[in-house]
Design a protein around this motif. Sequence first.
Motif, PDB file in Angstrom:
ATOM      1  N   ILE A  26       0.838  -1.209   0.000  1.00 26.38           N
ATOM      2  CA  ILE A  26       0.000   0.000   0.000  1.00 26.38           C
ATOM      3  C   ILE A  26       0.873   1.258   0.000  1.00 26.38           C
ATOM      4  CG2 ILE A  26      -1.689   1.327   1.329  1.00 26.38           C
ATOM      5  CD1 ILE A  26      -2.722  -1.392   2.391  1.00 26.38           C
ATOM      6  N   HIS A  27       1.936   1.222   0.799  1.00 20.35           N
ATOM      7  CA  HIS A  27       2.797   2.393   0.943  1.00 20.35           C
ATOM      8  C   HIS A  27       3.455   2.758  -0.395  1.00 20.35           C
ATOM      9  CE1 HIS A  27       5.838   4.415   3.934  1.00 20.35           C
ATOM     10  NE2 HIS A  27       5.240   5.283   3.160  1.00 20.35           N
ATOM     11  N   TYR A  28       3.983   1.739  -1.047  1.00 21.79           N
ATOM     12  CA  TYR A  28       4.658   1.940  -2.334  1.00 21.79           C
ATOM     13  C   TYR A  28       3.647   2.115  -3.471  1.00 21.79           C
ATOM     14  CZ  TYR A  28       7.270   0.533  -6.554  1.00 21.79           C
ATOM     15  OH  TYR A  28       7.808   0.457  -7.811  1.00 21.79           O
ATOM     16  N   ASN A  76      11.278  11.747  -0.852  1.00 25.75           N
ATOM     17  CA  ASN A  76      11.513  11.098   0.438  1.00 25.75           C
ATOM     18  C   ASN A  76      11.366   9.577   0.338  1.00 25.75           C
ATOM     19  OD1 ASN A  76      11.627  13.730   1.221  1.00 25.75           O
ATOM     20  ND2 ASN A  76       9.773  13.710   2.487  1.00 25.75           N
ATOM     21  N   HIS A  77      10.316   9.126  -0.355  1.00 28.00           N
ATOM     22  CA  HIS A  77      10.111   7.683  -0.469  1.00 28.00           C
ATOM     23  C   HIS A  77      11.141   7.031  -1.384  1.00 28.00           C
ATOM     24  CE1 HIS A  77       6.241   8.986   1.244  1.00 28.00           C
ATOM     25  NE2 HIS A  77       6.225   7.802   1.803  1.00 28.00           N
ATOM     26  N   ASN A  78      11.601   7.739  -2.415  1.00 29.50           N
ATOM     27  CA  ASN A  78      12.687   7.202  -3.250  1.00 29.50           C
ATOM     28  C   ASN A  78      13.863   6.794  -2.367  1.00 29.50           C
ATOM     29  OD1 ASN A  78      11.218   7.851  -5.507  1.00 29.50           O
ATOM     30  ND2 ASN A  78      12.642   9.375  -6.306  1.00 29.50           N
ATOM     31  N   GLY A 125       5.634  12.850   9.689  1.00 31.56           N
ATOM     32  CA  GLY A 125       6.899  13.431   9.272  1.00 31.56           C
ATOM     33  C   GLY A 125       7.974  12.380   9.107  1.00 31.56           C
ATOM     34  N   TRP A 126       9.207  12.850   9.142  1.00 25.47           N
ATOM     35  CA  TRP A 126      10.367  12.014   8.854  1.00 25.47           C
ATOM     36  C   TRP A 126      11.513  12.330   9.816  1.00 25.47           C
ATOM     37  CZ3 TRP A 126      10.810   8.707   4.439  1.00 25.47           C
ATOM     38  CH2 TRP A 126       9.688   8.718   3.598  1.00 25.47           C
ATOM     39  N   ALA A 127      12.357  11.312  10.068  1.00 24.79           N
ATOM     40  CA  ALA A 127      13.650  11.526  10.739  1.00 24.79           C
ATOM     41  C   ALA A 127      14.739  11.311   9.693  1.00 24.79           C
ATOM     42  CB  ALA A 127      13.826  10.540  11.886  1.00 24.79           C
ATOM     43  N   LEU A 162      13.699   7.931   7.818  1.00 22.34           N
ATOM     44  CA  LEU A 162      12.659   7.041   8.340  1.00 22.34           C
ATOM     45  C   LEU A 162      11.316   7.758   8.288  1.00 22.34           C
ATOM     46  CD1 LEU A 162      11.593   4.515   9.731  1.00 22.34           C
ATOM     47  CD2 LEU A 162      12.358   5.470  11.922  1.00 22.34           C
ATOM     48  N   ASP A 163      10.382   7.133   7.612  1.00 18.42           N
ATOM     49  CA  ASP A 163       9.018   7.635   7.490  1.00 18.42           C
ATOM     50  C   ASP A 163       8.264   7.313   8.779  1.00 18.42           C
ATOM     51  OD1 ASP A 163       6.393   8.182   6.720  1.00 18.42           O
ATOM     52  OD2 ASP A 163       6.575   7.189   4.767  1.00 18.42           O
ATOM     53  N   VAL A 164       7.785   8.327   9.487  1.00 19.76           N
ATOM     54  CA  VAL A 164       7.007   8.066  10.703  1.00 19.76           C
ATOM     55  C   VAL A 164       5.544   8.503  10.557  1.00 19.76           C
ATOM     56  CG1 VAL A 164       8.965   7.959  12.292  1.00 19.76           C
ATOM     57  CG2 VAL A 164       7.847  10.156  11.901  1.00 19.76           C
ATOM     58  N   GLU A 166       1.733   7.581  10.077  1.00 22.07           N
ATOM     59  CA  GLU A 166       1.038   6.367  10.524  1.00 22.07           C
ATOM     60  C   GLU A 166       0.889   5.357   9.382  1.00 22.07           C
ATOM     61  OE1 GLU A 166      -2.553   7.436  12.560  1.00 22.07           O
ATOM     62  OE2 GLU A 166      -1.491   7.648  14.468  1.00 22.07           O
ATOM     63  N   HIS A 167       0.764   5.844   8.127  1.00 17.56           N
ATOM     64  CA  HIS A 167       0.578   4.893   7.023  1.00 17.56           C
ATOM     65  C   HIS A 167       1.795   3.967   6.863  1.00 17.56           C
ATOM     66  CE1 HIS A 167       2.287   8.159   4.116  1.00 17.56           C
ATOM     67  NE2 HIS A 167       3.202   7.230   4.228  1.00 17.56           N
ATOM     68  N   ALA A 168       2.924   4.352   7.455  1.00 19.86           N
ATOM     69  CA  ALA A 168       4.146   3.553   7.330  1.00 19.86           C
ATOM     70  C   ALA A 168       4.175   2.372   8.302  1.00 19.86           C
ATOM     71  CB  ALA A 168       5.376   4.431   7.559  1.00 19.86           C
TER      72      ALA A 168
HETATM   73 MN   MN3 Z   1       5.080   7.397   3.526  1.00 18.76          MN
END
Ligand code: MN3
Length: 199
Positions: A26-28, A76-78, A125-127, A162-164, A166-168
């Motif tokens: 789902i994420h990808y 970011n996802h790449n 967000g992201w770290a 790191l994707d934080v 909730e969908h991750a």
């Molecule tokens: Mn994501």
Amino acid sequence: MAFELPKLNYAFDALEPNIDAKTMEIHYGKHHNGYTNNLNNIISGTENEGKSIEEILKSLDLNNSGLRNNGGGYYNHNLFWEIMGPNSGGNPAGEIGESINSNFGSFENFKDEFSKAAATRFGSGWAWLCAHANGKLEICSTANQDNPIMPNGCGGAPILCLDVWEHAYYLNYQNRRPDYINAFFNVINWEEVNKKFLK
Ligand code: MN3
């Protein structure tokens, strides 16, 4: 040339049990694909068409929320898919391992600081771990789909993220973000992070 959803280098179930196949699918296939399509629609016929994603984000007008959210989501996802993999995790070797030790004292200290940045990012967000031109490593976090190369970012080159959102993690971990952060360390492809660091 439109942006393309990059090919995943591993199967959806390759990161199990740390990241489950359904979440990956789902994420990808939905989230990242959606950012990619939206980004292409937004830049179509504008001055940004034909530019690299890095160029677009570095000169981004932060008031352009469509481009900010979808361009960030694409970039970011790449990076996120690239720095994970099966048979990964453990302690980083090579130059990045040495640099983490000299910048943070030890890998354990780095892990604590990075985990804290990821856990305390309120909402979505992201770290990030970023490398600066002088060799210094910096941990930061960003809201939503913002990232370090945007005009409001730390200015370093992102080498780990790191994707934080909730969908991750929500399907597998529900509200237990700290468990997801811990599991992420089992799937970090340090060889790939090292390559990005050396660039
Ligand atoms: Mn994501």
